[in-house]
Scaffold this motif. Sequence first.
Motif, short mmCIF file in Angstrom:
data_model
loop_
_atom_site.label_atom_id
_atom_site.label_comp_id
_atom_site.label_asym_id
_atom_site.label_seq_id
_atom_site.Cartn_x
_atom_site.Cartn_y
_atom_site.Cartn_z
N UNK A 27 0.87 -1.17 0.00
CA UNK A 27 0.00 0.00 0.00
C UNK A 27 0.91 1.23 0.00
N UNK A 28 0.64 2.15 -0.91
CA UNK A 28 1.43 3.38 -1.04
C UNK A 28 0.50 4.57 -0.92
N UNK A 29 1.04 5.69 -0.43
CA UNK A 29 0.32 6.95 -0.41
C UNK A 29 1.05 7.91 -1.31
N UNK A 30 0.30 8.58 -2.18
CA UNK A 30 0.87 9.42 -3.23
C UNK A 30 0.27 10.81 -3.15
N UNK A 50 -2.79 16.82 4.76
CA UNK A 50 -2.79 16.80 3.29
C UNK A 50 -3.74 15.73 2.75
N UNK A 51 -4.11 15.90 1.51
CA UNK A 51 -4.84 14.86 0.79
C UNK A 51 -3.83 13.98 0.09
N UNK A 52 -4.13 12.68 0.07
CA UNK A 52 -3.25 11.73 -0.59
C UNK A 52 -4.08 10.66 -1.27
N UNK A 53 -3.51 10.05 -2.26
CA UNK A 53 -4.15 8.93 -2.94
C UNK A 53 -3.57 7.63 -2.40
N UNK A 54 -4.44 6.70 -2.08
CA UNK A 54 -4.03 5.37 -1.65
C UNK A 54 -3.86 4.54 -2.91
N UNK A 55 -2.68 3.98 -3.11
CA UNK A 55 -2.35 3.25 -4.33
C UNK A 55 -2.01 1.82 -3.98
N UNK A 56 -2.59 0.87 -4.72
CA UNK A 56 -2.27 -0.55 -4.56
C UNK A 56 -2.06 -1.17 -5.93
#
Length: 73
Positions: A27-30, A50-56
């Motif tokens: 799981x990454x946060x971008x 901040x706002x971040x996108x959760x990337x899988x």
Amino acid sequence: MLREIEIKDEAQVEKINRLACETPYEVWLFTKDMMLDARSLLGLFALVGKKASVVVEDDVAPRALDRLVAKMA
């Protein structure tokens, strides 16, 4: 796949980290400035407020990602 969340405080950072450590996939946060491994607690603190996108990975079921993000929020 990705979903967006807003990281409001340190308690949420710890929750995100715990949930990411429990998943069998990465799981990454971008953000526009950085991409962090959600299992890196120290790095996640840079995202407070901040706002971040959760990337899988693409092979993760969309429903699994939705459940994960719902728990992170």
